[in-house]
Design an enzyme around this catalytic site. Structure first.
Site, PDB file in Angstrom:
ATOM      1  N   GLU A 151      -7.851  -3.848  -0.220  1.00 35.15           N
ATOM      2  CA  GLU A 151      -8.428  -4.373  -1.457  1.00 35.15           C
ATOM      3  C   GLU A 151      -8.513  -5.898  -1.446  1.00 35.15           C
ATOM      4  OE1 GLU A 151      -6.692  -3.008  -5.039  1.00 35.15           O
ATOM      5  OE2 GLU A 151      -7.640  -1.035  -4.922  1.00 35.15           O
ATOM      6  N   HIS A 164       0.849  -1.191   0.000  1.00 37.49           N
ATOM      7  CA  HIS A 164       0.000   0.000   0.000  1.00 37.49           C
ATOM      8  C   HIS A 164       0.883   1.238   0.000  1.00 37.49           C
ATOM      9  CE1 HIS A 164      -2.990   2.971   1.396  1.00 37.49           C
ATOM     10  NE2 HIS A 164      -3.881   2.139   0.906  1.00 37.49           N
TER      11      HIS A 164
END
Length: 362
Positions: free
Chosen positions: A307, A252
């Site tokens: 996600e 991320h």
């Protein structure tokens, strides 16, 4: 000094949320977001973000009723929904219909009544448009169901499983708010001009539509589909890493340690794994992937991001990929509104400078 993309530039002071990527912290109004996602309802956290505190039982009941009463589209909104081009993407559909609600009733500063109306109709817009595109009749909202359960019901026409409502609620709470991201900044810039709520939200939706911001976790679903079963997990992941491919759902830009949103969703899916085999597969894939990433890319601090579990949850509740970004928008609207309220309370027009690097006249 120029900071491309305004990265690292503080543009506002906020009491709404804390996003600390180094420590892996996500806080909503003084509460750990991951705990709220596991224990609270969608409506409770919307109230928290807007009103700066959790509601008592009476306030929560009134808030829920307010949302329920505003779910139906007006005849004007219904007509627009049916007349929009067949090829129009869902995010553009939402943007267009929300924009059409911006009558003279919507004036600066924004009100909670306005916020409730917009938040209530977005799930209806998504569900009705989706069913019409499938050649099916739209499902009327069920006034007995809460916000998340009603959304799933309007999409399918069937009462959703409690496990699916719980999982989707956790996901939606954790995507309600995430600091000064691109769409939130867009909303605050527009609000800072003393423009109305609808204009601010329309701008935010336009920003969310961009694939660099609101991109759907379809790559994670492709990865899980490719693996297919627990038995094939390690061999499939090893092959991808040896081929130099990125494992979707890991790493991320902000979080350099565990993404707290992924941690919370992991806990939710672990508790539901016996009810849905898709959750069991996702939990196993994550475990093996973290081990292999440390083996192949030591020191890179590549952890599971939101996600990954978003994909597992959205797949489990049978949400089609074309609705991923719009479902994200359904929740992030709550955070946008919180920021619009905050901007209204202590406003100064947002006007950064630019540095001219073109030629000078001779």
């Amino acid at each position: 000094m120029l900071q491309k993309g305004l990265e690292g530039i503080v543009a506002a002071q906020s009491t709404i949320s804390l996003v600390d990527g180094e420590k892996g912290h996500l806080v909503y109004r003084g509460y750990w977001a991951k705990e709220l996602a596991q224990k609270n309802s969608f409506e409770e956290i919307a109230y928290l973000l807007w009103e700066k505190r959790l509601p008592d039982q009476k306030e929560l009941c009134e808030f829920k009723e307010g949302l329920k009463c505003q779910r139906e589209l007006t005849s004007h909104e219904e007509n627009i929904l049916r007349e929009l081009p067949e090829k129009m993407e869902m995010m553009s559909v939402i943007r267009t219909i929300i924009s059409s609600t911006g009558t003279s009733d919507y004036q600066w500063p924004s009100s909670r009544e306005q916020a409730i109306r917009v938040s209530s109709i977005i799930p209806t817009i998504i569900a009705k448009r989706h069913r019409l595109q499938q050649g099916k009749s739209p499902i009327k909202p069920d006034m007995e169901l809460d916000h998340v359960a009603n959304y799933l019901y309007m999409l399918t026409g069937s009462m959703p499983l409690n496990e699916h409502v719980k999982a989707l609620t956790g996901y939606l709470i954790l995507t309600m708010e995430h600091g000064m991201n691109a769409s939130t900044f867009a909303a605050r810039v527009i609000a800072s001009t003393q423009s109305d709520l609808i204009s601010s939200l329309t701008g935010a939706i336009g920003a969310m539509k961009g694939p660099l911001h609101g991109g759907a976790p379809s790559g994670v679903i492709n990865l899980l589909d490719q693996i297919g079963s627990i038995e094939h997990t390690e061999s499939c992941l090893r092959q991808q890493l040896e081929d130099g491919q990125r494992l979707m759902g890991f790493g991320h830009r902000v979080y350099k340690t565990q993404d707290p949103r992924a941690e919370a969703l992991r806990e939710i899916t672990l508790s539901l794994a016996t009810a849905d085999p898709w959750f069991e597969l996702a939990n196993h894939v994550e475990k093996i992937a973290i081990q292999l990433l440390e083996e192949h890319k030591p020191g890179r601090r590549l952890y599971t991001n939101v996600e990954f579990y978003a994909a597992a949850i959205l797949r489990a509740v049978s949400l089609p990929p074309e609705l991923f970004t719009s479902t994200f928008t359904l929740s992030r609207t709550i955070g946008w509104i919180a920021h619009i309220f905050e901007q209204n309370e202590n406003n100064r027009i947002i006007r950064p400078s630019s540095e001219y690097v073109g030629p000078l006249p001779v």
